[in-house]
Design an enzyme around this catalytic site. Sequence first.
Site, mmCIF file in Angstrom:
data_model
loop_
_atom_site.group_PDB
_atom_site.id
_atom_site.type_symbol
_atom_site.label_atom_id
_atom_site.label_comp_id
_atom_site.label_asym_id
_atom_site.label_seq_id
_atom_site.Cartn_x
_atom_site.Cartn_y
_atom_site.Cartn_z
ATOM 1 N N GLU A 1 -11.724 -0.117 -3.376
ATOM 2 C CA GLU A 1 -10.846 0.419 -2.206
ATOM 3 C C GLU A 1 -9.718 1.093 -2.902
ATOM 4 O OE1 GLU A 1 -9.320 -3.199 -0.212
ATOM 5 O OE2 GLU A 1 -8.209 -3.738 -1.869
ATOM 6 N N ASP B 1 0.904 -1.337 -0.070
ATOM 7 C CA ASP B 1 0.042 -0.083 0.006
ATOM 8 C C ASP B 1 0.785 1.140 -0.003
ATOM 9 O OD1 ASP B 1 -2.035 -1.807 0.564
ATOM 10 O OD2 ASP B 1 -1.701 -1.794 2.276
#
Length: 366
Positions: free
Chosen positions: A261, A51
């Site tokens: 997301e 991420d």
Amino acid sequence: MRKKISIWLLAIPFIYACSGNQQQSKKSEKGEEQRQRFLSPPLIRSIYTADPSAHVFDGKIYIYPSHDIDAGTPENDNGEHFAMRDYHVLSMNDINGQVTDHGVALDVKDIPWAKQQLWAPDAAYKNGTYYLYFPAKDKNDIFRIGAATSTNPMGPFKALKEPIEGSYSMDPAVFIDDDENAYMYFGGIWGGQLQRWETDSYEANGSLTDLKQDDAPAISCRVAKLKANMIEFDGPVEKVLLVDSAGKPILGGDHNRRFFEGAWMHKYKGRYYFTYSTGDTHFLAYAIGNSPIGPFTYAGHFMKPVQGWTTHHSIIETEGKWYIFYHDTELSGKTHLRNVKVTELTHNPDGTLKMIDPFKIDSLSN
């Protein structure tokens, strides 16, 4: 980032499911022997990272990733096996430079309101202060978004005593526009709990997914303007309107285009590029708008599936070129133990994004 391993195994070709330390050979349509390799190497190998939120501060690249660990937690659809406990900050002098790990910048034990699961963070800078934004589950196992501050981009960061009022779900991404107004994009369905906030209050027994709402507008990312202090929302949380070329909302059943997301925002030639993960179909997609709060018109995919369940990205401009930071599972071959990477991102002359394949093929023929 999270869930449905069984779906992943069915949906991704076998070349994506292999261990990251292996290479695949196959025959082309012309009968040539070919080898498939990863497009880019991991930026760091000493720890598992995912991420990656990348930023350029004072001419230097800083990367704020999540820190994957093997906590021994069984895999489930809520993503509880992603049990990250702290954040490290990475830096590079330039895009091809050596990567430095500056160690722990924030630990869950030092966040008064947080219980567990420090998932994908982001960072920003304004008026001499660096801000680290992060999701974590509170004492009631509800995801909230917190903020921490530092006078150094490498940290350490000191967390505020409470999460940002009105925040929920995960994957915060903060964009500061040319006029200095700042906006936070956030949210993720399934384990990220966004589907439990459709009525603007938490529904503990909310559906795990939006799969039963195929003909309704898809659950959407959230956006909120930030106050000048960068730690409070300046007005209500809004739903990002994601539409097709005819102006109609993307539907919940459209898994190749709907938001799942990992939102990010960048601005290119006066237009706003809202980029995100489609989740269970494993693409990175983008939509373009004329305002930082939308609406955004879906424009296509710009990154094919990586090895792993899904990817999470960030986009920066440095030294006149654009780059995407992302993750896959090359080092471990395990969904919850990932590694961050970077490759160039190209804006085509018509404003579209060039497709990126996270693998490359070499001919082995003489």
